[in-house]
Design an enzyme around this catalytic site. Sequence first.
Site, PDB file in Angstrom:
ATOM      1  N   CYS A 105     -23.974   8.999   0.810  1.00 31.91           N
ATOM      2  CA  CYS A 105     -23.018   7.906   0.666  1.00 31.91           C
ATOM      3  C   CYS A 105     -23.062   7.396  -0.765  1.00 31.91           C
ATOM      4  CB  CYS A 105     -23.376   6.789   1.645  1.00 31.91           C
ATOM      5  SG  CYS A 105     -22.260   5.377   1.593  1.00 31.91           S
ATOM      6  N   HIS A 152     -17.185   9.042   8.684  1.00 34.34           N
ATOM      7  CA  HIS A 152     -18.016   8.265   7.764  1.00 34.34           C
ATOM      8  C   HIS A 152     -17.215   7.106   7.162  1.00 34.34           C
ATOM      9  CE1 HIS A 152     -21.260   8.022   4.600  1.00 34.34           C
ATOM     10  NE2 HIS A 152     -20.269   7.405   3.977  1.00 34.34           N
ATOM     11  N   GLU A 153     -16.009   7.406   6.679  1.00 34.97           N
ATOM     12  CA  GLU A 153     -15.204   6.367   6.028  1.00 34.97           C
ATOM     13  C   GLU A 153     -14.713   5.329   7.032  1.00 34.97           C
ATOM     14  OE1 GLU A 153     -15.633   6.254   2.986  1.00 34.97           O
ATOM     15  OE2 GLU A 153     -16.286   8.321   2.712  1.00 34.97           O
ATOM     16  N   HIS A 168     -17.364   2.866   7.575  1.00 33.75           N
ATOM     17  CA  HIS A 168     -17.390   1.838   6.523  1.00 33.75           C
ATOM     18  C   HIS A 168     -16.422   0.703   6.849  1.00 33.75           C
ATOM     19  CE1 HIS A 168     -20.100   3.070   3.362  1.00 33.75           C
ATOM     20  NE2 HIS A 168     -19.581   4.284   3.321  1.00 33.75           N
TER      21      HIS A 168
END
EC number: 3.5.1.88
Length: 180
Positions: free
Chosen positions: A88, A130-131, A134
Amino acid sequence: MAVRPIRLFGDPVLRTPAEPVTDFDKELRVLIKDLIETMQDAPGVGLAAPQIGVSLRVFVYDVDGVVGHLVNPSLDLSEEQQDGDEGCLSLPGLSYPLKRAKRAVAKGFNEFGEPVILEGSDLLARCVQHETDHLDGVLFIDRLDPEQRKLAMRAIREAEWAGQTVRVKTSPHPTRGKAL
């Protein structure tokens, strides 16, 4: 357009669920361009708006030469899993094995508010998951098994950037574009 500083582990914006985008205007288009420029400068394969301090549900990606973005994403994930190392840009230099869904279908909008469906497997599926994490205030280390998370937290405490909340790039990212 501008390369913006990347927020680091410890910055509260990374733990705060992002707000949905409601205005598909010039400011959003500038944000998307800044995200792409910042991601490519890092370099990384994905970047979410909270990682540059903007709490909006927007992310960008650059996977296998395809650059794009998604606004207000929602995900449908396959039950089939994939193993892979994940890093990351907000946790520079750290990488850990993490299971993710092998395929992902992300539904959202483009910069003009038009519906978009993004389907992918392998690295693209990992990036989208993953994004989107976030945007929900979740970091990949939150998904590690307890032993790996313990190792990650130790590495974070010992990292040269520990205690900082903003990273200004001074050298190429050690993962050579593998960070998300």
